[in-house]
Design a protein around this motif. Structure first.
Motif, PDB file in Angstrom:
ATOM      1  N   PHE A   1       0.847  -1.193   0.000  1.00 28.05           N
ATOM      2  CA  PHE A   1       0.000   0.000   0.000  1.00 28.05           C
ATOM      3  C   PHE A   1       0.885   1.245   0.000  1.00 28.05           C
ATOM      4  N   ASN A   2       0.617   2.179  -0.917  1.00 31.46           N
ATOM      5  CA  ASN A   2       1.499   3.336  -1.040  1.00 31.46           C
ATOM      6  C   ASN A   2       0.752   4.659  -1.192  1.00 31.46           C
ATOM      7  N   ASP A   3      -0.513   4.703  -0.777  1.00 35.49           N
ATOM      8  CA  ASP A   3      -1.181   6.010  -0.708  1.00 35.49           C
ATOM      9  C   ASP A   3      -0.570   6.843   0.409  1.00 35.49           C
ATOM     10  N   THR A   4      -0.632   8.150   0.279  1.00 36.80           N
ATOM     11  CA  THR A   4      -0.157   9.064   1.322  1.00 36.80           C
ATOM     12  C   THR A   4      -1.353   9.761   1.956  1.00 36.80           C
ATOM     13  N   LEU A   5      -1.450   9.682   3.284  1.00 30.60           N
ATOM     14  CA  LEU A   5      -2.558  10.276   4.023  1.00 30.60           C
ATOM     15  C   LEU A   5      -2.025  11.367   4.938  1.00 30.60           C
ATOM     16  N   GLU A   6      -2.602  12.560   4.838  1.00 32.26           N
ATOM     17  CA  GLU A   6      -2.216  13.674   5.688  1.00 32.26           C
ATOM     18  C   GLU A   6      -3.464  14.320   6.264  1.00 32.26           C
ATOM     19  N   LEU A   7      -3.410  14.663   7.550  1.00 38.86           N
ATOM     20  CA  LEU A   7      -4.552  15.239   8.249  1.00 38.86           C
ATOM     21  C   LEU A   7      -4.245  16.686   8.615  1.00 38.86           C
ATOM     22  N   PHE A   8      -5.224  17.575   8.351  1.00 38.69           N
ATOM     23  CA  PHE A   8      -5.042  19.002   8.609  1.00 38.69           C
ATOM     24  C   PHE A   8      -6.201  19.515   9.470  1.00 38.69           C
ATOM     25  N   TYR A   9      -5.842  20.386  10.395  1.00 39.42           N
ATOM     26  CA  TYR A   9      -6.845  21.056  11.228  1.00 39.42           C
ATOM     27  C   TYR A   9      -7.219  22.374  10.564  1.00 39.42           C
ATOM     28  N   ASN A  10      -8.524  22.576  10.375  1.00 42.14           N
ATOM     29  CA  ASN A  10      -9.003  23.810   9.756  1.00 42.14           C
ATOM     30  C   ASN A  10      -9.177  24.885  10.826  1.00 42.14           C
ATOM     31  N   ASP A  11      -8.179  25.757  10.914  1.00 41.57           N
ATOM     32  CA  ASP A  11      -8.210  26.819  11.920  1.00 41.57           C
ATOM     33  C   ASP A  11      -9.352  27.800  11.625  1.00 41.57           C
ATOM     34  N   PRO A  12     -10.018  28.316  12.676  1.00 44.15           N
ATOM     35  CA  PRO A  12     -11.109  29.291  12.437  1.00 44.15           C
ATOM     36  C   PRO A  12     -10.667  30.501  11.643  1.00 44.15           C
ATOM     37  N   ASN A  13      -9.371  30.811  11.644  1.00 43.79           N
ATOM     38  CA  ASN A  13      -8.866  31.959  10.881  1.00 43.79           C
ATOM     39  C   ASN A  13      -8.757  31.675   9.394  1.00 43.79           C
ATOM     40  N   GLY A  14      -9.000  30.408   9.013  1.00 46.23           N
ATOM     41  CA  GLY A  14      -8.950  30.070   7.595  1.00 46.23           C
ATOM     42  C   GLY A  14      -7.680  29.375   7.156  1.00 46.23           C
ATOM     43  N   THR A  15      -6.776  29.120   8.060  1.00 48.88           N
ATOM     44  CA  THR A  15      -5.535  28.428   7.706  1.00 48.88           C
ATOM     45  C   THR A  15      -5.646  26.940   8.047  1.00 48.88           C
ATOM     46  N   LYS A  16      -4.867  26.140   7.334  1.00 49.58           N
ATOM     47  CA  LYS A  16      -4.821  24.703   7.582  1.00 49.58           C
ATOM     48  C   LYS A  16      -3.514  24.358   8.296  1.00 49.58           C
ATOM     49  N   ILE A  17      -3.642  23.676   9.425  1.00 50.93           N
ATOM     50  CA  ILE A  17      -2.478  23.288  10.223  1.00 50.93           C
ATOM     51  C   ILE A  17      -2.323  21.778  10.128  1.00 50.93           C
ATOM     52  N   GLN A  18      -1.165  21.337   9.654  1.00 51.69           N
ATOM     53  CA  GLN A  18      -0.947  19.898   9.504  1.00 51.69           C
ATOM     54  C   GLN A  18      -0.771  19.239  10.868  1.00 51.69           C
ATOM     55  N   ILE A  19      -1.417  18.124  11.068  1.00 47.47           N
ATOM     56  CA  ILE A  19      -1.320  17.378  12.316  1.00 47.47           C
ATOM     57  C   ILE A  19      -0.068  16.506  12.263  1.00 47.47           C
ATOM     58  N   PRO A  20       0.855  16.667  13.211  1.00 46.97           N
ATOM     59  CA  PRO A  20       2.068  15.837  13.202  1.00 46.97           C
ATOM     60  C   PRO A  20       1.729  14.390  13.561  1.00 46.97           C
ATOM     61  N   MET A  21       2.301  13.468  12.819  1.00 45.64           N
ATOM     62  CA  MET A  21       2.080  12.043  13.044  1.00 45.64           C
ATOM     63  C   MET A  21       3.409  11.312  12.986  1.00 45.64           C
ATOM     64  N   THR A  22       3.541  10.272  13.785  1.00 44.34           N
ATOM     65  CA  THR A  22       4.781   9.499  13.822  1.00 44.34           C
ATOM     66  C   THR A  22       4.628   8.237  12.985  1.00 44.34           C
ATOM     67  N   ALA A  23       5.715   7.903  12.257  1.00 42.79           N
ATOM     68  CA  ALA A  23       5.714   6.734  11.379  1.00 42.79           C
ATOM     69  C   ALA A  23       6.450   5.558  11.993  1.00 42.79           C
ATOM     70  N   THR A  24       6.939   5.710  13.224  1.00 37.57           N
ATOM     71  CA  THR A  24       7.629   4.618  13.900  1.00 37.57           C
ATOM     72  C   THR A  24       6.795   4.163  15.095  1.00 37.57           C
ATOM     73  N   GLY A  25       7.087   2.949  15.559  1.00 38.62           N
ATOM     74  CA  GLY A  25       6.318   2.386  16.650  1.00 38.62           C
ATOM     75  C   GLY A  25       5.022   1.746  16.200  1.00 38.62           C
ATOM     76  N   ILE A  26       4.843   1.563  14.886  1.00 40.77           N
ATOM     77  CA  ILE A  26       3.602   0.983  14.361  1.00 40.77           C
ATOM     78  C   ILE A  26       3.748  -0.506  14.059  1.00 40.77           C
ATOM     79  N   ALA A  27       4.971  -1.021  14.038  1.00 42.65           N
ATOM     80  CA  ALA A  27       5.209  -2.434  13.733  1.00 42.65           C
ATOM     81  C   ALA A  27       5.457  -3.222  15.007  1.00 42.65           C
TER      82      ALA A  27
END
Length: 344
Positions: A162-188
């Motif tokens: 599987f090689n899709d890329t998923l990114e999550l963003f918080y929609n700030d009330p001011n109209g900006t998008k803030i990327q949510i930091p996520m860790t790629a280790t510790g999942i195996a």
């Protein structure tokens, strides 16, 4: 003619032959021991109402509360699922009071349990064996060589990663998008990361280590470019390791990222709307599949899974019900049999 006489000794299983050419022969009869003659002491339970009925009631009284506890715990796990080809815009956050939030990707109608698919790998190569790196196992065919170069990693499992890329963003009330930091280790799994999967050498320059090999046919980049972190690159890349642990059922989910909690004062995900951005690389139409993204919390028993609680409640209820039925039958007919015995 010269005669011979036989002297059988049943105790030790030998036969003695007297006369010229005589000796001791081995009989086919087992030796006269308690084990070989099946005379070992044994205990055979006698099933009576006094032993069976309490067992049914005890099982019911133990299993039903455990099942209720497991079911309630599972239902308390917060989970949010989005079908990747049908996203309807921003979504409200249900995870504001949680610790770590786990992001999964899910696939449907993908049979990772197919016999030929499961065998299509080279564990020696994945464990860092240099010879297997250049000479992949025949089990990897037809994904062992490409353009006369050995494929690393070889096999159908690795080729279909599987090689899709998923990114999550918080929609700030001011109209900006803030990327949510996520860790790629510790999942195996720890055993997979540190025991089953190793790079051919500890050399930090994996480009040189994998020189002479080629990437799997369906991959967009070679194995030594899966991550910029040297502790999460090559065969020890955790996205790759998670994919290589095949699923038992055609509908499954695999852990993709972890959203850690910053501190006890700040929620893991703030209340508000969020946007999921997906880079589509993984085709599912060929096997009529479906892709999903799942956000979930976990409990002491793992992820959301009501089946275990339902199974305990069902078994406990059936045992308790059978105990009641057998008690009624015993009370109704047992006294009648006892009265008949006394009359006789």
């Amino acid at each position: 003619m010269m005669a011979s006489s036989y002297n059988a000794k049943d105790e030790d299983g030998h036969i003695t032959v007297s006369g010229p050419g005589g000796g001791t022969l081995r009989s086919k009869k087992p030796e006269n021991t308690a084990f070989k003659q099946q005379r070992l002491p044994a205990w055979q339970p006698i099933l009576t109402a006094g032993t069976v009925l309490p067992a049914f009631f005890i099982i019911g009284l133990i299993f039903i509360p455990i099942g209720i506890g497991l079911y309630v715990t599972s239902n308390n796990i917060k989970e949010f699922e989005v079908t990747l080809y049908d996203m309807s815009g921003p979504h409200q956050n249900p995870f504001r009071n949680c610790n770590n939030v786990f992001m999964y990707y899910g696939l449907s109608n993908f049979y990772q349990n197919h016999r030929r698919y499961v065998k299509s790998r080279d564990d020696s190569q994945l464990n860092g064996d240099l010879e297997s790196l250049m000479k992949p196992s025949k089990e990897c065919e037809p994904y062992a060589y490409h353009e006369n170069k050995p494929i690393a990693p070889c096999g159908a499992i690795a080729n279909s990663m599987f090689n899709d890329t998923l990114e999550l963003f918080y929609n700030d009330p001011n109209g900006t998008k803030i990327q949510i930091p996520m860790t790629a280790t510790g999942i195996a799994w720890w055993t997979d990361k540190h025991v089953k999967f190793r790079n051919p050498t500890d050399n930090a320059n994996l480009t040189a280590v994998f020189q002479g090999t080629t990437k799997p046919v369906n991959w967009r980049r070679p194995v030594y470019e899966l991550d910029t972190d040297p502790q999460n690159n090559g065969f020890i890349n955790e996205d790759f390791i998670v994919w290589m642990r095949t699923a038992a059922l055609p509908t499954f989910r695999k852990l993709y990222r972890i959203i850690p909690k910053k501190n006890s004062m700040v929620p893991t995900l703030l209340r508000g709307n969020y946007t999921l951005e997906v880079v589509y690389n993984y085709p599912v139409r060929s096997f009529e599949g479906r892709k999903r993204m799942i956000l979930s919390t976990i409990s002491w028993m793992g992820g959301k899974n009501p089946f275990l609680g339902i199974a305990y409640i069902t078994v406990g209820s059936v045992c308790f019900f059978l105990g009641v039925v057998l008690l009624i039958i015993h009370h109704k007919y047992g006294n009648r049999n006892n009265s008949a015995d006394i009359a006789n």
